[in-house]
Design a protein around this motif. Structure first.
Motif, PDB file in Angstrom:
ATOM      1  N   ARG A 206     -31.096 -26.016  13.501  1.00 53.30           N
ATOM      2  CA  ARG A 206     -31.757 -24.714  13.626  1.00 53.30           C
ATOM      3  C   ARG A 206     -32.182 -24.436  15.063  1.00 53.30           C
ATOM      4  O   ARG A 206     -32.055 -23.311  15.556  1.00 53.30           O
ATOM      5  CB  ARG A 206     -32.972 -24.665  12.702  1.00 53.30           C
ATOM      6  CG  ARG A 206     -32.644 -24.655  11.222  1.00 53.30           C
ATOM      7  CD  ARG A 206     -33.879 -24.918  10.383  1.00 53.30           C
ATOM      8  NE  ARG A 206     -33.573 -25.100   8.976  1.00 53.30           N
ATOM      9  CZ  ARG A 206     -33.712 -24.167   8.038  1.00 53.30           C
ATOM     10  NH1 ARG A 206     -34.169 -22.974   8.371  1.00 53.30           N
ATOM     11  NH2 ARG A 206     -33.416 -24.418   6.783  1.00 53.30           N
ATOM     12  N   THR A 211     -29.888 -21.125  13.452  1.00 46.58           N
ATOM     13  CA  THR A 211     -29.845 -20.851  12.023  1.00 46.58           C
ATOM     14  C   THR A 211     -29.689 -22.156  11.258  1.00 46.58           C
ATOM     15  O   THR A 211     -29.422 -23.203  11.855  1.00 46.58           O
ATOM     16  CB  THR A 211     -28.686 -19.892  11.688  1.00 46.58           C
ATOM     17  OG1 THR A 211     -28.847 -19.384  10.367  1.00 46.58           O
ATOM     18  CG2 THR A 211     -27.341 -20.581  11.816  1.00 46.58           C
ATOM     19  N   SER A 212     -29.856 -22.099   9.941  1.00 43.65           N
ATOM     20  CA  SER A 212     -29.735 -23.302   9.122  1.00 43.65           C
ATOM     21  C   SER A 212     -28.269 -23.629   8.862  1.00 43.65           C
ATOM     22  O   SER A 212     -27.393 -22.757   8.962  1.00 43.65           O
ATOM     23  CB  SER A 212     -30.443 -23.081   7.784  1.00 43.65           C
ATOM     24  OG  SER A 212     -29.722 -22.142   6.998  1.00 43.65           O
TER      25      SER A 212
END
Length: 273
Positions: A206, A211-212
């Motif tokens: 992340r 982002t994941s």
């Protein structure tokens, strides 16, 4: 582009078809542009005419000619005209991995408020907000990416928070995802591929890519879905080929990432022709 100089009666979006690693668009909207959504890329842009308003990090922001939009990956935002005359803009969507290739494992720079009047960022983004029908040579694009990464780091200031990140492990996980999008990817798979404990890997991913892992996988499948749509595939066929369970599943994710439905996205592209 000359036919778009006068105010059009229909919203339109032009996507660059020139080769390159950065997606570029030019668009005009008379009022409402996009519902709240999140990209997993940097959105680097320039308002060409009018006022480009958007909600970002709890504030209503206004892009005008002369400043630079720099929205962080995975930050919720929308888009609308700030005046009745509409707005026109160009935007480049820059994969954080391209920035990390240059920064080499530093936390992604964050531009407060999503707008900047700093001339360093304005000039560094110039190559990516040229007319979308102007091609960028490979070396030109690589030089521009370096300049952009340096400007983002300089203008974004010193990062507060975790600074010791395992970039190599995160990059191994990212490479595994890119090669295995056809699989039902799990954190256990990524742990094995990267050699990094899964929750530490998730936190580093992340910080490094904005982002994941799950949203990164989803966005790559949406990228494939859009390419298939543009190649003439039917919605249902493109949905299944891109790895989604069904059309409603895909549509939910599409609207979260782009702020419009797939049908509306295609309509705006066709309006520009």
């Amino acid at each position: 582009m000359d036919k778009k100089q006068n105010q059009p009666v229909t919203d339109w979006v032009i996507r660059s078809t020139q080769p390159g690693s950065v997606e570029r668009i030019e668009a005009w909207f008379g009022s409402h542009g996009y519902d709240p959504h999140r990209h997993d890329t940097y959105s680097i842009g320039r308002t060409l005419a009018g006022v480009q308003s958007f909600h970002y990090k709890g504030s209503l922001c206004h892009g005008v000619p002369g400043n630079t939009l720099a929205l962080h990956p995975d930050e919720l935002h929308d888009g609308m005209a700030g005046t009745e005359s509409g707005f026109r803009y160009r935007m480049a969507y820059v994969d954080p991995a391209l920035i990390q290739n240059i920064l080499g494992g530093q936390p992604l720079p964050f531009i407060t408020g999503g707008l900047s009047n700093d001339p360093r960022l304005y000039h560094a983004s110039e190559a990516f907000v040229q007319a979308v029908d102007k091609p960028l040579e490979m070396l030109e694009e690589q030089d521009a990416l370096y300049d952009l990464a340096m400007a983002l780091r300089a203008v974004g200031g010193k990062h507060v928070g975790r600074t010791h990140l395992d970039y190599r492990s995160a990059e191994r996980a990212r490479a595994f995802i890119m090669e295995h999008l056809h699989l039902n990817i799990t954190l256990e798979m990524l742990e094995h591929a990267s050699g990094r404990e899964r929750w530490s890997l998730s936190r580093d991913f992340r910080a490094l890519y904005g982002t994941s892992p799950y949203r990164f996988v989803t966005q790559r499948r949406l990228d494939r879905f859009r390419r298939l749509l543009l190649a003439g595939f039917k919605l249902v066929d493109a949905t299944l080929a891109a790895g989604f369970h069904d059309q409603s599943h895909m549509t939910r994710h599409f609207k979260r990432c782009y702020g419009v439905s797939p049908v509306r996205w295609l309509e705006r592209l066709r309006a520009a022709r």
